[in-house]
Design an enzyme around this catalytic site. Structure first.
Site, PDB file in Angstrom:
ATOM      1  N   HIS A 109      80.653 -27.250  29.990  1.00 18.40           N
ATOM      2  CA  HIS A 109      81.780 -26.587  29.333  1.00 18.40           C
ATOM      3  C   HIS A 109      82.939 -26.301  30.286  1.00 18.40           C
ATOM      4  O   HIS A 109      83.761 -25.422  30.015  1.00 18.40           O
ATOM      5  CB  HIS A 109      81.306 -25.299  28.641  1.00 18.40           C
ATOM      6  CG  HIS A 109      80.379 -25.567  27.492  1.00 18.40           C
ATOM      7  ND1 HIS A 109      79.505 -24.635  26.984  1.00 18.40           N
ATOM      8  CD2 HIS A 109      80.175 -26.692  26.756  1.00 18.40           C
ATOM      9  CE1 HIS A 109      78.803 -25.166  25.974  1.00 18.40           C
ATOM     10  NE2 HIS A 109      79.193 -26.419  25.832  1.00 18.40           N
ATOM     11  N   ALA A 155      66.166 -13.747  33.625  1.00 19.34           N
ATOM     12  CA  ALA A 155      66.186 -14.901  34.527  1.00 19.34           C
ATOM     13  C   ALA A 155      65.877 -14.501  35.965  1.00 19.34           C
ATOM     14  O   ALA A 155      65.118 -15.183  36.658  1.00 19.34           O
ATOM     15  CB  ALA A 155      67.551 -15.581  34.446  1.00 19.34           C
TER      16      ALA A 155
HETATM   17  N1  APR Z   1      68.330 -13.296  31.743  1.00 21.72           N
HETATM   18  C1  APR Z   1      68.189 -14.361  30.906  1.00 21.72           C
HETATM   19  N2  APR Z   1      68.785 -14.445  29.709  1.00 21.72           N
HETATM   20  C2  APR Z   1      69.574 -13.423  29.330  1.00 21.72           C
HETATM   21  C3  APR Z   1      69.793 -12.295  30.138  1.00 21.72           C
HETATM   22  C4  APR Z   1      69.119 -12.248  31.398  1.00 21.72           C
HETATM   23  N3  APR Z   1      69.254 -11.220  32.219  1.00 21.72           N
HETATM   24  N4  APR Z   1      70.636 -11.465  29.482  1.00 21.72           N
HETATM   25  C5  APR Z   1      70.946 -12.055  28.313  1.00 21.72           C
HETATM   26  N5  APR Z   1      70.299 -13.248  28.216  1.00 21.72           N
HETATM   27  C6  APR Z   1      70.353 -14.218  27.134  1.00 21.72           C
HETATM   28  C7  APR Z   1      70.583 -13.663  25.762  1.00 21.72           C
HETATM   29  O1  APR Z   1      69.341 -13.254  25.191  1.00 21.72           O
HETATM   30  C8  APR Z   1      71.189 -14.868  25.040  1.00 21.72           C
HETATM   31  O2  APR Z   1      70.169 -15.707  24.533  1.00 21.72           O
HETATM   32  O3  APR Z   1      71.475 -15.058  27.394  1.00 21.72           O
HETATM   33  C9  APR Z   1      71.928 -15.608  26.159  1.00 21.72           C
HETATM   34  C10 APR Z   1      73.437 -15.476  26.116  1.00 21.72           C
HETATM   35  O4  APR Z   1      73.911 -16.104  24.962  1.00 21.72           O
HETATM   36  P1  APR Z   1      75.453 -16.525  24.835  1.00 21.72           P
HETATM   37  O5  APR Z   1      76.325 -15.384  25.294  1.00 21.72           O
HETATM   38  O6  APR Z   1      75.651 -17.063  23.479  1.00 21.72           O
HETATM   39  O7  APR Z   1      75.625 -17.642  25.967  1.00 21.72           O
HETATM   40  P2  APR Z   1      75.312 -19.216  25.952  1.00 21.72           P
HETATM   41  O8  APR Z   1      74.082 -19.529  25.174  1.00 21.72           O
HETATM   42  O9  APR Z   1      75.386 -19.644  27.359  1.00 21.72           O
HETATM   43  O10 APR Z   1      76.577 -19.765  25.167  1.00 21.72           O
HETATM   44  C11 APR Z   1      76.747 -21.139  25.034  1.00 21.72           C
HETATM   45  O11 APR Z   1      78.808 -20.936  23.830  1.00 21.72           O
HETATM   46  O12 APR Z   1      80.415 -19.391  23.807  1.00 21.72           O
HETATM   47  C12 APR Z   1      80.169 -20.706  24.073  1.00 21.72           C
HETATM   48  O13 APR Z   1      81.040 -22.238  25.611  1.00 21.72           O
HETATM   49  C13 APR Z   1      80.434 -20.979  25.525  1.00 21.72           C
HETATM   50  O14 APR Z   1      78.991 -21.923  27.199  1.00 21.72           O
HETATM   51  C14 APR Z   1      79.048 -21.018  26.123  1.00 21.72           C
HETATM   52  C15 APR Z   1      78.211 -21.500  24.960  1.00 21.72           C
END
Ligand code: APR
Length: 249
Positions: free
Chosen positions: A119, A239
């Site tokens: 991204h 994580a």
């Molecule tokens: N360790 C691991 N996972 C975690 C932690 C942690 N400490 N804290 C939160 N999470 C998890 C949440 O449970 C959730 O599943 O991280 C995830 C965050 O989700 P999103 O904010 O939706 O992020 P992501 O999945 O990376 O989004 C994908 O969507 O918004 C667009 O382009 C943007 O790259 C992004 C894509």
């Protein structure tokens, strides 16, 4: 913990490990996940009002201000134990491919090489009109914690508005980048899906590709994710807690 030991064993037999990371990997560095980034001052905004080309055209100062606020968070942050463990994993397996949805550079700062950024990056702005890279971003800390509206700079080549170098909703992923990630998904024998909600495609499709091609798929997340049903195994935890455990054997 016993489950982590099982994965440590899978890691020992693994030939090509694919790590697929999302915003959760940077959460313990204090970087707001996409959902959290819309809390506080930004709570009243819909992602569609900030992370789309239409949003930028309609209100460039709002969108640029939001991205500068996020970029400044990253400048202030340091890689955490999860980023470091992933970098260390590269020396434990014959081959590791790291594909991230994150637009920060914390994997690189933890020592990971050849990171595939599906991204894009907060640190590689370019012209909205002619796509020329823009090198004038301030690397000094200058943003107030809470963010503000900011006018984007102008392109030195064509005079267009400079935009963040990220992939917005409704925009295609860079083809070569997506192909490299899909190829790794089809070739790997173990895939760790770490800290992603797994809701945004085509990125999340990598887990389906890997599973269909016969790889073992393991999700690591403190909360349920949309990719849990694709995984052979789901590890519940953060994580920075789980990943270092994979390195103990
Ligand atoms: N360790 C691991 N996972 C975690 C932690 C942690 N400490 N804290 C939160 N999470 C998890 C949440 O449970 C959730 O599943 O991280 C995830 C965050 O989700 P999103 O904010 O939706 O992020 P992501 O999945 O990376 O989004 C994908 O969507 O918004 C667009 O382009 C943007 O790259 C992004 C894509």
């Amino acid at each position: 913990y016993r489950e982590a030991v099982m994965i440590a064993e899978a890691l020992r037999n693994c030939r090509h490990l694919l790590v697929f990371s999302g915003a959760g990997v940077s959460a313990e560095s204090g970087i707001a996940t996409f959902r959290d980034a819309l809390s506080g001052l930004w709570a009243r905004f819909d992602p569609a009002r900030l992370a789309t080309p239409e949003a930028f055209l309609a209100d460039p100062e709002l969108v640029w201000g939001w991205y500068e606020w996020r970029r400044q968070q990253v400048l202030r942050a340091a890689p955490n134990a999860a980023h470091r463990a992933i970098a260390e994993l590269a020396s434990r397996v014959p081959r590791l491919t790291l594909v991230t949805q994150n637009v920060d550079d914390l994997h690189e700062r933890a020592g990971s090489q050849a990171v595939i950024h599906l991204h894009g990056s907060l640190h590689a702005p370019c012209c909205f009109d002619c796509a020329a890279p823009y090198a004038g971003l301030d690397t000094e800390l200058s943003e107030p914690e809470q963010g503000r509206r900011l006018p984007p700079p102008y392109c030195g080549v064509c005079g267009g508005r400079v935009r963040p170098g990220v992939v917005w909703f409704g925009e295609p992923l860079p083809l070569a980048t997506l192909e490299a990630a899909e190829q790794a998904a089809k070739q790997c024998d173990l895939m760790l899906v770490v800290g992603t909600a797994g809701a945004v495609y085509p990125a999340a499709g990598l887990a389906h590709h890997a599973r269909a091609a016969g790889a073992r798929v393991v999700v690591l997340n403190p909360a349920p994710s949309a990719l849990d049903e694709v995984a052979h195994q789901v590890l519940t935890g953060t994580a920075a807690t789980l990943l270092p455990q994979l390195l103990d054997d």
